[in-house]
Scaffold this active site. Structure first.
Site, PDB file in Angstrom:
ATOM      1  N   LYS A 107      12.219  -9.899 -30.694  1.00 54.37           N
ATOM      2  CA  LYS A 107      12.292 -11.323 -30.353  1.00 54.37           C
ATOM      3  C   LYS A 107      12.669 -12.103 -31.607  1.00 54.37           C
ATOM      4  CE  LYS A 107       9.752 -15.422 -29.305  1.00 54.37           C
ATOM      5  NZ  LYS A 107       8.438 -16.087 -29.432  1.00 54.37           N
ATOM      6  N   GLY A 153       2.613 -24.069 -29.304  1.00 55.89           N
ATOM      7  CA  GLY A 153       1.203 -24.365 -29.505  1.00 55.89           C
ATOM      8  C   GLY A 153       0.748 -25.721 -29.015  1.00 55.89           C
ATOM      9  N   ALA A 194       6.703 -20.835 -25.100  1.00 51.46           N
ATOM     10  CA  ALA A 194       6.103 -21.970 -25.823  1.00 51.46           C
ATOM     11  C   ALA A 194       5.815 -23.157 -24.914  1.00 51.46           C
ATOM     12  CB  ALA A 194       6.969 -22.425 -26.996  1.00 51.46           C
ATOM     13  N   GLY A 195       4.653 -23.742 -25.124  1.00 53.29           N
ATOM     14  CA  GLY A 195       4.292 -24.975 -24.442  1.00 53.29           C
ATOM     15  C   GLY A 195       3.338 -24.835 -23.271  1.00 53.29           C
ATOM     16  N   ASN A 227       0.812 -17.389 -25.737  1.00 49.81           N
ATOM     17  CA  ASN A 227      -0.097 -16.967 -26.798  1.00 49.81           C
ATOM     18  C   ASN A 227      -1.243 -17.967 -26.948  1.00 49.81           C
ATOM     19  OD1 ASN A 227       0.287 -15.879 -30.295  1.00 49.81           O
ATOM     20  ND2 ASN A 227      -1.482 -15.927 -28.991  1.00 49.81           N
ATOM     21  N   THR A 228      -0.935 -19.155 -27.453  1.00 47.00           N
ATOM     22  CA  THR A 228      -1.976 -20.131 -27.801  1.00 47.00           C
ATOM     23  C   THR A 228      -2.860 -20.500 -26.612  1.00 47.00           C
ATOM     24  OG1 THR A 228      -0.504 -21.034 -29.492  1.00 47.00           O
ATOM     25  CG2 THR A 228      -2.412 -22.368 -28.887  1.00 47.00           C
TER      26      THR A 228
END
Length: 256
Positions: free
Chosen positions: A99, A160, A186-187, A208-209
């Site tokens: 990635k 994040g 993301a987001g 992830n976050t």
């Protein structure tokens, strides 16, 4: 019909990809990944220990024979840094599926698309299968596909942030024009965000976050698993058309 998720000619069962950063420890990471049902985990080559045997190793908790490691270039702000990082990953673990992310701004963490496109082209020529983090710009996304990206990964919102999908129209446009998988990266902040991404037609979601920073990461990971499944099923079912007025669900003829 069987619904197969394929990236670079490899099939996966889960359409949820999870990160391995921000957890309290590797044990929490492993438990969350297990609860998510993910087949792929991203690994920040510059941040996560996968080499120093004197320190705890991620591989002791997540067996790379059972789960696909996706080395990424988190923290890279130039093409040179990103290329060096992924070449190192290939030397260390033989990883070909990677990635790429090349950031352009430390405050927003938005990708530098000029450097990203340049890096993608080089990596593809070197034999890598490149999944690419990018802006939600259909023009840039098409350029990435043209230079050989095996998956397009537009951001839903800044990394994040947990803001959810901010530009549904662009995400949908990117999906409609792409012949490679489109994965929102993301987001995502909660399960409904993941479902929305899948309902838009995306092939997968990377999270992830939203999992790692939840009060209960393992439970959140499980919720994301079912959110992605629900969104995919809803997309395949094809939702009803929206209407401006009420439409009774019961027959209106032969009433008592």
């Amino acid at each position: 019909m069987e619904d197969i998720f394929t990236i670079a000619n490899k099939n996966f069962k889960s359409r949820l990809i999870v990160g391995t950063g921000k957890y309290k420890n590797f044990e929490e990471t492993a438990n969350s990944v297990k609860a998510s049902g993910a087949d792929i985990v991203t690994v920040a080559v510059r941040r996560v220990n996968i080499l120093d045997k004197e320190q705890p190793l991620l591989m002791d908790y997540l067996d790379p024979k059972l789960i696909t490691y996706l080395p990424n270039t988190a923290g890279c702000y130039s093409s040179e840094e990103a290329l060096r990082t992924l070449r190192l990953a290939r030397e260390m673990g033989g990883w070909r599926l990677v990635k790429l992310e090349v950031l352009g701004d430390k405050k927003t963490l938005y990708p530098n698309m000029i450097e990203t496109i340049k890096s993608t082209e080089v990596l593809v020529k070197e034999g890598f299968d490149v999944m690419v983090y990018c802006t939600d710009d259909p023009i840039m996304s098409k350029k990435l596909e043209d230079v050989g990206a095996c998956a397009i990964m537009p951001l839903g919102a800044p990394i994040g942030s947990g803001l959810g999908i901010q530009n549904k129209i662009n995400i949908k446009l990117i999906k409609e024009q792409s012949s490679v998988p489109v994965i929102v990266d993301a987001g995502v902040g909660t399960a409904s965000d993941a479902t929305i991404a899948m309902e838009l037609g995306c092939d997968g979601v990377l999270i992830n976050t939203a999992i790692a920073e939840a009060k209960n990461p393992v439970l959140m990971a499980e919720s994301m698993k079912y959110a992605v499944i629900a969104g995919r099923k809803a997309f395949k079912a094809v939702r009803m058309k929206k209407k401006n007025y009420g439409d009774p669900s019961s027959p209106q003829s032969n009433l008592i």
